[in-house]
Design a protein around this motif. Sequence first.
Motif, short mmCIF file in Angstrom:
data_model
loop_
_atom_site.label_atom_id
_atom_site.label_comp_id
_atom_site.label_asym_id
_atom_site.label_seq_id
_atom_site.Cartn_x
_atom_site.Cartn_y
_atom_site.Cartn_z
N LEU A 480 0.83 -1.20 0.00
CA LEU A 480 0.00 0.00 0.00
C LEU A 480 0.86 1.26 0.00
O LEU A 480 0.58 2.23 -0.73
CB LEU A 480 -0.93 -0.01 1.22
N ALA A 481 1.93 1.26 0.80
CA ALA A 481 2.83 2.42 0.81
C ALA A 481 3.43 2.64 -0.58
O ALA A 481 3.56 3.79 -1.05
CB ALA A 481 3.93 2.20 1.84
N TRP A 482 3.79 1.55 -1.25
CA TRP A 482 4.36 1.66 -2.60
C TRP A 482 3.32 2.22 -3.58
O TRP A 482 3.63 3.08 -4.41
CB TRP A 482 4.84 0.28 -3.04
N ARG A 483 2.06 1.77 -3.48
CA ARG A 483 1.01 2.31 -4.35
C ARG A 483 0.85 3.81 -4.13
O ARG A 483 0.73 4.59 -5.10
CB ARG A 483 -0.32 1.63 -4.04
N LEU A 484 0.85 4.23 -2.87
CA LEU A 484 0.70 5.66 -2.56
C LEU A 484 1.90 6.46 -3.06
O LEU A 484 1.75 7.59 -3.55
CB LEU A 484 0.52 5.84 -1.06
N ALA A 485 3.09 5.89 -2.93
CA ALA A 485 4.28 6.58 -3.41
C ALA A 485 4.22 6.77 -4.92
O ALA A 485 4.52 7.86 -5.45
CB ALA A 485 5.53 5.80 -3.03
N LEU A 647 -0.65 12.90 1.44
CA LEU A 647 -0.25 11.81 0.56
C LEU A 647 -1.39 10.82 0.30
O LEU A 647 -1.28 9.96 -0.58
CB LEU A 647 0.95 11.06 1.15
N VAL A 648 -2.46 10.97 1.04
CA VAL A 648 -3.61 10.08 0.88
C VAL A 648 -4.77 10.78 0.19
O VAL A 648 -5.62 10.15 -0.45
CB VAL A 648 -4.07 9.54 2.26
N GLU A 649 -4.80 12.11 0.30
CA GLU A 649 -5.97 12.86 -0.20
C GLU A 649 -6.20 12.64 -1.69
O GLU A 649 -7.32 12.36 -2.13
CB GLU A 649 -5.80 14.34 0.11
N GLY A 650 -5.17 12.79 -2.49
CA GLY A 650 -5.34 12.61 -3.93
C GLY A 650 -5.75 11.20 -4.28
O GLY A 650 -6.62 10.97 -5.14
#
Length: 788
Positions: A480-485, A647-650
């Motif tokens: 999930l962190a990688w997807r967000l990055a 980092l989550v809003e978009g």
Amino acid sequence: MQLPDAVPSATGPAIDPVLRAQPPTFTDTEAAGLAGEHFDIDAAGAVSLGSERDQTFLLTGPGGERVGILKISNAAESIATLDMEALVVAHVRRVDPGLPLAAPRPIIGTADLTAAASYRAPVQVGNATHWLRVYPVLPGLMRTDPLELRDDAVAAWGETVARLAKAMRGFTHPAAHRDLPWDLKSIPLVREMVPSIRNPQWRAAAARALERYDATIAPQWESLRAQVVHGDLNIDNALLDSNGFITGIIDFGDMSHTALITDLASVIDSLALGRPGDEALRVARLILDGYQRVTPLEAEELRLIGDAWAARTAAGLAIPSWRSAQGLAEAEFAERDLAGLAEMLTHLIETGFDEVATLVSGIGPTPARAGLQARRDAVFGPAMEPLSYDEPLLVDRAEGVWIFEPDGRRYLDAYNNVPCVGHAHPRVTEAIARQSRRINTHLRYLHPLAIELAERLVESCPPGLDTVLFVNSGTEANDLAWRLARHNTGRRGALCTAFAYHGISEAIAPMSPETLGETGYARDLSAHVERWAPPDAYRAAHLDPADFSAALERLVARDCPPAAVILDGVLQSDGVRVLTKEYAGALEATARAAGALWIADEVQGGHGRTGAMWSFERLGITPDFVTLGKPMGNGHPIAAVITRRELVEGFGRESVLFSTFGGNPVSAAAGLAVLDVLADERVLPRVARAGEALRDAVLDAVAGVDFVGDVRGVGLANGIEIVVDRASKTPDSSRAVRLRDELKRNGVLVGTTGADGNVLKVRPPLAFTEREVPYFVGALRHCLDEVH
């Protein structure tokens, strides 16, 4: 809860006089008259309902309506016992008013309705005194065929038994400490009655069941939970509705102070009667399911349920046979269930008492090592990681920092980081069990535990890390962190260390070279990933970030600019490399300059492993994402990503995050319990002290050992590097494996790590303290001599 009365000896208590005395013989007409005389009931008639040692009548009015139940006691029944029955009903009605109990009717002219004596009236027959009691008629049917009960009614029966026992938990009375043959503690009484069983096969079966009792239940009797229980809530002592659910609990005449499992043995014996073969075992499990909705049973109790059932069935064969032989009951009435009981007991014996214990409780013996290993190989397939150690460990249970094999041999666990605050920590296990008995569901419903856990995780992190996303494993967190990055940077390049491990998903496996390997498949999967070798302070005094910079340049050169750098702060898989703050700061600055975000993988280094809450704190890094795994739940499947809201809003505008059971209440309860233990036991400073003591003691132990090249680490993340010799510093993986296996033979568990597999990984649960250091070092000294 009080302990049970002591187990009677073979010469034990005499049979209670009430069981030797003839029951009363009042006629229906006499019964109706007595009810009117003493309780002011307009009873036009009475119908005997049958009973073992007293008399029970259904009273009817002039129009045939049911107006009450009259019980006439055996003349040998003690007044104290009768009063106890009245008092316990009043007690249970106060504690659990929802239980369907009938309160006794007061006699005519009673002033004090709180006195037990106000509910009984004497009637004299010659020199014998009988006592009368009247109860209201409860709704429901009597003597329903147990075979007609639906499964949900069977489970509900178990639940009612547990509710009644729970309501009686605080009740005590001197008369409850008595010896009745139906009570498991009075098995010696039953043994005296076994010769009265006329059928020799049935007699032998009863004797077998009592021998089993002597072997299993009797030795543990004084350790079993005990209290005053009903003791006989069977099919004859309850009223049921048309669906088989209990509408009335009657007849407390067999109540006594005894083990809780006595209650269960009675109901299982009753409801399983007449059911063929393994169907009886299935019914027993349903009853236990219902019971444990209210009162969870201890493992020892569960293991004894099958034997208690068999003993109760043996009593069911012996007692009626004895009463019939003594002329105390009509044979037809007393022995009506003997054939069914004998068939049921025979099936238990033929199945095998050990097997019955397993089938009923769900707790079985551990299979033999060799057979289990062969089954593992057959069903898991060739891709599964092989077992550790040349003599595989067969685990049975664990506690704190100790793992036990089935034979009781214990091992100091200096390897497993997942049980973060120690194996089977009571705070965590109870939190999990308690919440799982209430509800477990997802985050689409409002529940406080996940919210509180998220708030506390945010409090533990630097300012700005204010958003928590729950998943179920470290792999999912890193995925999930990688997807967000990638979403935030629009890039697809990644950097990880040369022998890292961060998970097994298709997205994260390329960042886990420890397990991915160097095949063509691995290279194709990893085309967007570059790796850098973390500095080796043992072999190079200067820690140069040049390799990191070169890896970044390679990504950019192939038009794959970095989205994120991912780093395990204790570099467990890379051989437990210890980075300095200066080196880590240079890495972060270089990554930021290249436009990369930073993922701090805290699965192995977090939750206090280094003596700080998070390993990135020690390195002075401010990550964009913090990923957590199962150690946050002490092994329970919970994980999380902590990040910044922006980092989550978009991502949230374009997609939605939903992990079906990420952050579920049970997992959140485990996570909160771990945080509580870390705080209450002052784990972080303890880890720092234990780690320093461990490294100092190991350094002293290996001072003259040429094949131990380095001892390094921070907190309880430590490595012992094995080399050919100190002069060459050549990795010696073969000797490291031999040393690992020899340590296991000497009661200590470690692993091996690093690209060359030559570093002993010493990574115990954080319950490891300075007290365990001498044990570890003593085994190490011995093993160093063995593999020299």
